[in-house]
Scaffold this motif. Structure first.
Motif, PDB file in Angstrom:
ATOM      1  N   ARG A 114     -12.752  -7.887  28.306  1.00  0.00           N
ATOM      2  CA  ARG A 114     -11.303  -7.148  27.979  1.00  0.00           C
ATOM      3  C   ARG A 114     -10.621  -7.970  26.863  1.00  0.00           C
ATOM      4  NH1 ARG A 114      -9.377  -3.684  32.572  1.00  0.00           N
ATOM      5  NH2 ARG A 114     -11.527  -3.060  33.281  1.00  0.00           N
ATOM      6  N   LYS A 115     -11.520  -8.044  26.016  1.00  0.00           N
ATOM      7  CA  LYS A 115     -10.840  -8.713  24.646  1.00  0.00           C
ATOM      8  C   LYS A 115     -11.535  -7.796  23.328  1.00  0.00           C
ATOM      9  CE  LYS A 115     -12.017 -13.453  26.207  1.00  0.00           C
ATOM     10  NZ  LYS A 115     -12.805 -14.731  26.024  1.00  0.00           N
ATOM     11  N   HIS A 116     -10.545  -8.070  22.117  1.00  0.00           N
ATOM     12  CA  HIS A 116     -10.992  -7.020  21.092  1.00  0.00           C
ATOM     13  C   HIS A 116     -10.972  -8.126  20.045  1.00  0.00           C
ATOM     14  CE1 HIS A 116      -6.653  -7.360  20.290  1.00  0.00           C
ATOM     15  NE2 HIS A 116      -6.828  -6.843  19.282  1.00  0.00           N
ATOM     16  N   VAL A 117     -11.530  -7.797  18.902  1.00  0.00           N
ATOM     17  CA  VAL A 117     -11.604  -8.062  17.510  1.00  0.00           C
ATOM     18  C   VAL A 117     -11.247  -6.866  16.575  1.00  0.00           C
ATOM     19  CG1 VAL A 117     -13.296 -10.041  18.053  1.00  0.00           C
ATOM     20  CG2 VAL A 117     -14.178  -7.590  17.372  1.00  0.00           C
ATOM     21  N   GLU A 118     -10.690  -7.357  15.501  1.00  0.00           N
ATOM     22  CA  GLU A 118     -10.059  -6.588  14.460  1.00  0.00           C
ATOM     23  C   GLU A 118     -10.531  -6.920  13.029  1.00  0.00           C
ATOM     24  OE1 GLU A 118      -5.618  -5.747  16.635  1.00  0.00           O
ATOM     25  OE2 GLU A 118      -5.974  -7.067  14.747  1.00  0.00           O
ATOM     26  N   TRP A 119     -10.655  -5.805  12.372  1.00  0.00           N
ATOM     27  CA  TRP A 119     -10.594  -5.963  10.765  1.00  0.00           C
ATOM     28  C   TRP A 119      -9.559  -5.164  10.156  1.00  0.00           C
ATOM     29  CZ3 TRP A 119      -9.711  -2.673   6.758  1.00  0.00           C
ATOM     30  CH2 TRP A 119     -10.192  -2.911   5.522  1.00  0.00           C
ATOM     31  N   VAL A 120      -8.832  -5.977   9.283  1.00  0.00           N
ATOM     32  CA  VAL A 120      -7.740  -5.671   8.555  1.00  0.00           C
ATOM     33  C   VAL A 120      -7.647  -6.240   7.215  1.00  0.00           C
ATOM     34  CG1 VAL A 120      -6.417  -7.560   9.381  1.00  0.00           C
ATOM     35  CG2 VAL A 120      -5.290  -5.525   8.809  1.00  0.00           C
ATOM     36  N   GLN A 121      -7.108  -5.403   6.372  1.00  0.00           N
ATOM     37  CA  GLN A 121      -6.790  -5.725   4.843  1.00  0.00           C
ATOM     38  C   GLN A 121      -5.574  -5.307   4.288  1.00  0.00           C
ATOM     39  OE1 GLN A 121      -9.993  -5.418   1.902  1.00  0.00           O
ATOM     40  NE2 GLN A 121      -8.635  -5.141   0.411  1.00  0.00           N
ATOM     41  N   LYS A 122      -4.667  -5.952   3.933  1.00  0.00           N
ATOM     42  CA  LYS A 122      -3.355  -5.814   3.458  1.00  0.00           C
ATOM     43  C   LYS A 122      -3.412  -4.338   2.671  1.00  0.00           C
ATOM     44  CE  LYS A 122       0.807  -7.316   1.149  1.00  0.00           C
ATOM     45  NZ  LYS A 122       1.431  -8.316   0.455  1.00  0.00           N
ATOM     46  N   ASP A 123      -2.359  -3.346   3.038  1.00  0.00           N
ATOM     47  CA  ASP A 123      -2.121  -2.176   2.497  1.00  0.00           C
ATOM     48  C   ASP A 123      -3.170  -1.164   2.432  1.00  0.00           C
ATOM     49  OD1 ASP A 123       0.509  -2.825   1.661  1.00  0.00           O
ATOM     50  OD2 ASP A 123      -0.389  -3.834  -0.206  1.00  0.00           O
ATOM     51  N   CYS A 124      -4.326  -1.350   3.327  1.00  0.00           N
ATOM     52  CA  CYS A 124      -5.427  -0.468   3.386  1.00  0.00           C
ATOM     53  C   CYS A 124      -5.284   0.249   4.831  1.00  0.00           C
ATOM     54  CB  CYS A 124      -6.791  -1.412   3.451  1.00  0.00           C
ATOM     55  SG  CYS A 124      -6.798  -2.145   1.846  1.00  0.00           S
ATOM     56  N   TYR A 125      -5.696   1.412   4.662  1.00  0.00           N
ATOM     57  CA  TYR A 125      -5.685   2.412   5.761  1.00  0.00           C
ATOM     58  C   TYR A 125      -6.970   2.984   6.136  1.00  0.00           C
ATOM     59  CZ  TYR A 125      -0.950   1.908   4.899  1.00  0.00           C
ATOM     60  OH  TYR A 125       0.435   1.040   4.752  1.00  0.00           O
ATOM     61  N   PRO A 126      -7.837   2.495   7.233  1.00  0.00           N
ATOM     62  CA  PRO A 126      -9.096   2.870   7.513  1.00  0.00           C
ATOM     63  C   PRO A 126      -9.139   4.319   8.238  1.00  0.00           C
ATOM     64  CG  PRO A 126      -8.544   1.391   9.253  1.00  0.00           C
ATOM     65  CD  PRO A 126      -7.306   1.276   8.193  1.00  0.00           C
ATOM     66  N   SER A 127     -10.125   5.099   8.048  1.00  0.00           N
ATOM     67  CA  SER A 127     -10.501   6.228   9.046  1.00  0.00           C
ATOM     68  C   SER A 127     -11.264   5.941  10.061  1.00  0.00           C
ATOM     69  CB  SER A 127     -11.401   7.187   7.948  1.00  0.00           C
ATOM     70  OG  SER A 127     -12.492   6.615   8.157  1.00  0.00           O
TER      71      SER A 127
ATOM     72  N   ARG B  76     -19.249  -3.248   0.809  1.00  0.00           N
ATOM     73  CA  ARG B  76     -18.325  -2.077   0.680  1.00  0.00           C
ATOM     74  C   ARG B  76     -18.727  -1.430  -0.512  1.00  0.00           C
ATOM     75  NH1 ARG B  76     -12.346  -4.301  -0.141  1.00  0.00           N
ATOM     76  NH2 ARG B  76     -12.809  -5.398   1.904  1.00  0.00           N
ATOM     77  N   ALA B  77     -18.523  -0.157  -0.639  1.00  0.00           N
ATOM     78  CA  ALA B  77     -18.970   0.692  -1.833  1.00  0.00           C
ATOM     79  C   ALA B  77     -17.419   1.437  -2.416  1.00  0.00           C
ATOM     80  CB  ALA B  77     -19.778   1.762  -1.501  1.00  0.00           C
ATOM     81  N   SER B  78     -17.163   0.767  -3.761  1.00  0.00           N
ATOM     82  CA  SER B  78     -16.036   1.560  -4.182  1.00  0.00           C
ATOM     83  C   SER B  78     -16.016   3.012  -4.659  1.00  0.00           C
ATOM     84  CB  SER B  78     -15.816   0.807  -5.615  1.00  0.00           C
ATOM     85  OG  SER B  78     -14.454  -0.076  -5.348  1.00  0.00           O
ATOM     86  N   ILE B  79     -15.177   3.915  -4.554  1.00  0.00           N
ATOM     87  CA  ILE B  79     -15.299   5.325  -4.696  1.00  0.00           C
ATOM     88  C   ILE B  79     -14.217   5.445  -5.828  1.00  0.00           C
ATOM     89  CG2 ILE B  79     -15.070   7.823  -3.714  1.00  0.00           C
ATOM     90  CD1 ILE B  79     -15.120   5.989  -1.010  1.00  0.00           C
ATOM     91  N   PRO B  80     -14.922   5.866  -6.729  1.00  0.00           N
ATOM     92  CA  PRO B  80     -13.801   5.972  -8.279  1.00  0.00           C
ATOM     93  C   PRO B  80     -13.188   7.262  -8.316  1.00  0.00           C
ATOM     94  CG  PRO B  80     -16.266   6.293  -9.007  1.00  0.00           C
ATOM     95  CD  PRO B  80     -16.218   6.011  -7.378  1.00  0.00           C
ATOM     96  N   THR B  81     -12.574   7.756  -7.354  1.00  0.00           N
ATOM     97  CA  THR B  81     -11.925   8.961  -7.329  1.00  0.00           C
ATOM     98  C   THR B  81     -10.630   9.033  -6.043  1.00  0.00           C
ATOM     99  OG1 THR B  81     -11.968  11.522  -7.268  1.00  0.00           O
ATOM    100  CG2 THR B  81     -13.490  10.053  -5.727  1.00  0.00           C
ATOM    101  N   THR B  82      -9.892  10.068  -6.103  1.00  0.00           N
ATOM    102  CA  THR B  82      -9.094  10.090  -4.783  1.00  0.00           C
ATOM    103  C   THR B  82      -9.628  10.506  -3.587  1.00  0.00           C
ATOM    104  OG1 THR B  82      -7.280  10.509  -6.560  1.00  0.00           O
ATOM    105  CG2 THR B  82      -6.943  11.182  -4.172  1.00  0.00           C
ATOM    106  N   VAL B  83      -9.404   9.533  -2.587  1.00  0.00           N
ATOM    107  CA  VAL B  83     -10.190  10.080  -1.162  1.00  0.00           C
ATOM    108  C   VAL B  83      -8.930  10.143  -0.368  1.00  0.00           C
ATOM    109  CG1 VAL B  83     -11.371   9.272   0.800  1.00  0.00           C
ATOM    110  CG2 VAL B  83     -12.008   8.846  -1.758  1.00  0.00           C
ATOM    111  N   HIS B  84      -8.817  11.185   0.618  1.00  0.00           N
ATOM    112  CA  HIS B  84      -7.733  11.534   1.398  1.00  0.00           C
ATOM    113  C   HIS B  84      -8.040  10.805   2.649  1.00  0.00           C
ATOM    114  CE1 HIS B  84      -5.168  14.562  -0.773  1.00  0.00           C
ATOM    115  NE2 HIS B  84      -6.662  14.641  -1.678  1.00  0.00           N
ATOM    116  N   MET B  85      -6.992  10.468   3.593  1.00  0.00           N
ATOM    117  CA  MET B  85      -7.190  10.219   4.941  1.00  0.00           C
ATOM    118  C   MET B  85      -7.755  11.491   5.658  1.00  0.00           C
ATOM    119  SD  MET B  85      -5.915   7.114   5.786  1.00  0.00           S
ATOM    120  CE  MET B  85      -5.422   7.193   7.669  1.00  0.00           C
ATOM    121  N   ASP B  86      -8.645  11.305   6.509  1.00  0.00           N
ATOM    122  CA  ASP B  86      -9.130  12.218   7.352  1.00  0.00           C
ATOM    123  C   ASP B  86      -9.132  12.200   8.991  1.00  0.00           C
ATOM    124  OD1 ASP B  86     -11.316  10.462   7.812  1.00  0.00           O
ATOM    125  OD2 ASP B  86     -12.484  10.834   6.063  1.00  0.00           O
TER     126      ASP B  86
END
Length: 506
Positions: A425-438, A484-494
């Motif tokens: 009954r525990k959790h761990v998180e990944w977070v980075q400021k101003d970033c929104y994961p799918s 992590r692999a950078s994507i050199p274009t616009t990507v939308h939330m999905d």
């Protein structure tokens, strides 16, 4: 750093809204945007990104007209007032019983060895998983009697696909439908639809013909289908008259907080439902996490809400608000609650009324025998504030320990990824400021035995213009970043997607 799960190759397909205006016309709701399909192909330590709009009939009609001409979930379209009266009257008549959009923006699903962009209507669009080209539209109604079907099927170990749908009108008595598409349903020449081999497992009648329950997903164990008939309902009369009333499809859904939730447990091999009435307090559910059988019980985990306000949060006028204004406007937002329900399969009719029939020791969920012989189910709350759940799918329909998801706190857009340990009954998180994961997707290591031996994949977008979108790879055990692999274009939330191992996509 162990990249073996993705070094062996494969493609992560993602689906979601990608275009919110056509010409001078705009959609009202985030779930209305035209489907944009993304793929991330992993090969020899490199990631290749591509995206293409789904070339649905809706997309083609809108682009040709240079405006939105097909109604969506939150956007109702009306005929041009400049058209003559006969043309307008014909358009109105066409919308008495609506022909839904084929803008399949929710998920990527598999029938046989064919892949489809899917939403919740009678249309799905087949795609090529390698090129993302749209192959063509398929209509469920040509193969099985239903008007709606979920975008969240289940797959068994043999490769068969199980799904649920709703027959509202035109197919006799209104009912919920459970069906199966065999693993060998695909045509080797790709000329015939995999749906041609669809098999109906069973049907469940509506409790109310005019107010069927809305459902976005369902649960499956080794032997049973778990269907939650919730009091979040589709108003059939309102749907049939929505066009004339000026109401969008989303406005035809209503939550009846004074009603109950009913659980249907159906043998997926025989199609027979357990006759006992299992019920719980009113709730709203979109996503099931997992379900399994344990010592004479069916255990199922889902994400519930106390109301149906989540859809309203995704109207674009709300999403565009400043953070402080958004929080102020949605202070009453019911957070998603990860809950466990337990259904006893072997009920002793001589048991004392008011007794708890759950004998499992690893949960506080209860199933209380009522005076009328029904079972009142009370959940065990596992975790608060997580949506878009995922698991190691090799443990689907089996007892499991971990699930992953997107943390929802103050916004409908997640800003963290979490891993939850059901035992501890525990959790761990990944977070980075101003970033929104799918939605996080688990990919197992080749030959893995342990449940969390693998990686988590999530495409990340950022509100910070200096941070390019990127594909994040986490070690599923430690939740530490591997790459992590950078994507050199616009990507939308999905919204949702599917990982296809290299051997399956060729």
């Amino acid at each position: 750093m162990d990249l073996k799960p993705i070094n062996s190759g494969g493609t992560l397909l993602r689906n979601g809204p990608g275009l919110f205006s056509v010409g001078n016309s705009e959609y009202n709701h985030w779930f209305d945007g035209l489907s944009l399909i993304h793929s991330f192909t992993f090969s020899n330590g490199e990631v290749t990104y591509r995206s293409k709009f789904l070339k649905s009939d809706t997309y083609k009609r809108n682009i040709k007209a240079n405006k939105i001409v097909v109604s969506e979930f939150g956007t109702m379209i009306y005929p041009d007032p400049c058209k003559n009266i006969f043309s307008r009257a014909f358009t109105h008549l066409q919308n008495v019983i609506s022909d839904f959009t084929d803008n399949n923006l929710i998920n990527i699903i598999r029938y046989g060895q064919d892949y489809y962009a899917s939403s919740e209507v009678n249309y799905i669009n087949q795609i090529d998983p390698n090129t993302l080209e749209t192959i063509g539209r398929k209509n469920y109604r040509n193969h099985i009697a239903l008007n709606l079907a979920t975008a969240h099927p289940h797959y068994d170990e043999e490769g068969n696909t199980y799904n649920m749908g709703t027959a509202i009108i035109g197919f006799g008595q209104p009912k919920y439908m459970i069906f199966k598409v065999p693993a060998d349903a695909s045509d080797k020449n790709h000329k015939k639809s995999a749906l041609r081999k669809v098999q109906q497992i069973c049907s469940v009648p509506f409790r109310s013909s005019l107010f069927p329950s809305y459902f976005h997903s369902f649960g499956m164990t080794e032997n049973y289908i778990v269907f939650v008939e919730q009091p979040f309902k589709l108003d059939i009369v309102k749907l049939a008259t929505a066009y004339f009333r000026g109401v969008n499809w989303g406005g035809c859904l209503k939550f009846d907080q004074d009603d109950m939730t009913f659980f249907h447990i159906i043998n997926r091999k025989t199609g027979k439902e357990i006759s006992t009435c299992f019920h719980a307090d009113a709730l709203v559910v979109f996503h099931h996490i997992n379900a399994y059988e344990d010592d004479g019980h069916v255990v199922f985990d889902l994400i519930s809400y106390k109301d149906s306000n989540l859809y309203n949060m995704f109207y674009l006028e709300n999403i565009k608000k400043e953070t402080s204004n958004f929080i102020q406007s949605h202070k009453s937002f019911s957070p998603p609650s990860c809950q466990r329900f337990v259904i006893p399969l072997n009920i002793n009719k001589e048991s004392p009324r008011g007794s708890n029939l759950v004998t499992l020791t690893d949960t506080t969920a209860q199933a209380i025998l009522q005076e009328d012989g029904s079972i009142y189910c009370q959940p065990d709350t596992l975790f608060i504030g997580l949506e878009l759940p995922g698991i190691n799918y090799k443990f689907n329909a089996k007892k499991y320990r971990y699930f992953y998801g997107s943390r929802l706190e103050w916004s409908p857009h997640p800003n963290k990824i979490a891993k939850f340990d059901i035992v501890e009954r525990k959790h761990v998180e990944w977070v980075q400021k101003d970033c929104y994961p799918s939605e996080p997707v688990f990919v197992a290591s080749p030959g893995a035995v342990e449940e969390d031996d693998g990686v988590i994949l999530s495409s990340i977008v950022s509100a910070d213009p200096s941070i390019s979108p990127f594909m994040l790879v986490l070690d599923a055990k430690t939740f530490k970043e591997i790459a992590r692999a950078s994507i050199p274009t616009t990507v939308h939330m999905d919204l949702h997607g599917l990982f296809i191992p290299a051997a399956d996509s060729s």
